[in-house]
Write an enzyme that holds these catalytic residues in place. Sequence first.
Site, short mmCIF file in Angstrom:
data_model
loop_
_atom_site.label_atom_id
_atom_site.label_comp_id
_atom_site.label_asym_id
_atom_site.label_seq_id
_atom_site.Cartn_x
_atom_site.Cartn_y
_atom_site.Cartn_z
N LYS A 55 0.87 -1.18 0.00
CA LYS A 55 0.00 0.00 0.00
C LYS A 55 0.89 1.22 0.00
CE LYS A 55 -4.12 -1.64 2.22
NZ LYS A 55 -4.86 -1.72 3.44
N HIS A 82 0.78 6.94 3.02
CA HIS A 82 -0.11 8.08 2.83
C HIS A 82 0.30 9.21 3.78
CE1 HIS A 82 -2.05 6.82 6.52
NE2 HIS A 82 -2.14 5.60 6.02
N HIS A 108 1.14 8.49 7.36
CA HIS A 108 2.50 7.97 7.60
C HIS A 108 3.53 9.09 7.57
CE1 HIS A 108 0.66 4.04 6.25
NE2 HIS A 108 1.12 3.79 7.46
N1 ARG Z 1 1.50 -0.59 10.26
C1 ARG Z 1 0.60 0.17 11.09
C2 ARG Z 1 -0.20 1.15 10.25
O1 ARG Z 1 0.23 1.57 9.21
C3 ARG Z 1 1.30 0.93 12.17
C4 ARG Z 1 2.13 0.13 13.10
C5 ARG Z 1 2.35 0.82 14.39
N2 ARG Z 1 3.26 0.17 15.27
C6 ARG Z 1 2.96 -0.86 16.07
N3 ARG Z 1 3.93 -1.34 16.84
N4 ARG Z 1 1.77 -1.37 16.14
O2 ARG Z 1 -1.27 1.54 10.67
#
Ligand code: ARG
Length: 572
Positions: A130, A133, A136
């Site tokens: 993906k 965005h 992020h």
């Molecule tokens: N990959 C997740 C997202 O894009 C965020 C991860 C955040 N970190 C964690 N340790 N859960 O929403």
Amino acid sequence: MPKPLATAQPNGLDFFAAPIRAALAASLDVDESLLQLERPRQEALGQFALPCFRFAKAAGKNPAELAANWAEAFSVEHITATAAGPFLNFSIDEDRLAAVVLESALREDFATGNEDCTTVVEFSSPNIAKPMHVGHMRTTVIGAALARFYTRLGHHVIKINHIGDWGSQFGKLVAAWQRWGSNEELEKAPIAHLLALYVRYHEAEKQDESLPAEAKKAFQELESGDDNQTRATWKKFTELSLREFEQVYARFGIEFDFVRGESWYEDKLTDILTWLDSSGVLKEDAGAQIIDLTAEGIKTPCLVKTAHGTTLYATRDIAAAKSRWEEFKFDQMLYVVGAEQTLHFQQFKAALKLCGAEWQEKMEHIPFGLIRMAEGKLSTRAGRVISLSEVLDRAVELAREAVDKKNPELATKAEVAEMVGVGAVVFHDLKHQRQKDVVFDWKEVLSFEGDTGPYLQYTHARCCSILRKAERSEPVLEEIDPKLLRGGKDLFVAVGRLPQALREAAQKREPNTVAQALLKIAAAGNSYYRENRVLGLDDDALTDARLAVIDMLRRTMKLGMDLLGVPAPEEM
Ligand code: ARG
């Protein structure tokens, strides 16, 4: 709570805090640790303030009377104490302040610390297949800034990118790939192709009943851990996605110490489930395994294993936290993740606590607000995906137009436009309070005036230009008569406050504090060179003094921009 952060050698305005506190403590017989100096409500009142309420209460006196008495008794060279109601304010003599700030801001150790602390910062953490965005963008930019702050303050910092590369959705993606995937498209624009496949899967799933079964089978193959075709396909998706993410990180000048996907913790999950079980926290619920968190005041239980036997996001976070604790023995671990995941972090932290993992207290979720585009909401579902690289491209394009207009002769236009565009986007993000929602308006982001990245960059470039044109060798600091530094008090105060701002930003996990301090420095710097000519004077001593001030401004701007991740072109 993290330990208070101390600077290596007090510099900037900090230089004066110690003698003020020592003098007060000695003459008043109060414990120095109680003497917390603050910043006065107004700059004109001085550089430090001491609220006298608590001391008045202890002494059974009126705070204003006490402040007046203390002001009279105070005697430190170069510092005047004045009572203003219940506050005791301290003003440093202009010449002394200028000399101290100038000297310290030109030193390498300006705004540094020697805190002995291991800090893990997890940030960015996009999901493979993906596009990254704008959400992020916030975690990436805020997390990187915090990591730089802690590094500057002397921490051992470990930056981790926790890539989302695991979960049943990847079974769906592989199933879609098996049906409609195109190698050619994948090579051309990997993430775009994978996203299209994912969308197509969800559309087709409604009519085609065999599709979910294919997805399920694919995920089982993935989870089986064998070196099968499915795993190879998924690996390829991961690598291609990471390669695209890398391009974004390179533009932001960000590097991670560890890029570890959720899948990295996969082989630890069995042990984790055993550990949870032996800690006595696991409960069965309709075939699934959950951890009841009501004892911790959380109504929603933490689901760690589904009835089908698959693990979840939370299970992998528990595993990641424990594995990092064992590996790094951190003093603090910060998770820079959007506010919408607050419950998730509360849950797995609470689960760890119930298991007796005391170190979970060192973990902290650092949430942030949403970004909204001024012209409308961004929504993936509505099909209007604005990827982070598109945002950066657009910013650079607009920056290029501005640079073309402002400085058509510039040889390095393309590089400068990249720096200005990226810097504008980064600074816009960091100048807001972290937890507040941010409205993203192109015009405002890229304006060269007002509280913007380009304005900071321009201030810095202006200093570089003055220093280039001066063609004089570096002045000897000791030879500068502080009287020649007059007219720059606001600037010296603003620069002198940077070390405090950095500490405060680190403590509150709030890059905005450094961003605002830097804007103050830039504003004071701009007035300084507007009001005090630097070039073309026929007084060498005065020229040297003012050049030293410009050099201080240039270095401080550069330092602040480096901390925030805003590039600092020397010309623009
Ligand atoms: N990959 C997740 C997202 O894009 C965020 C991860 C955040 N970190 C964690 N340790 N859960 O929403």
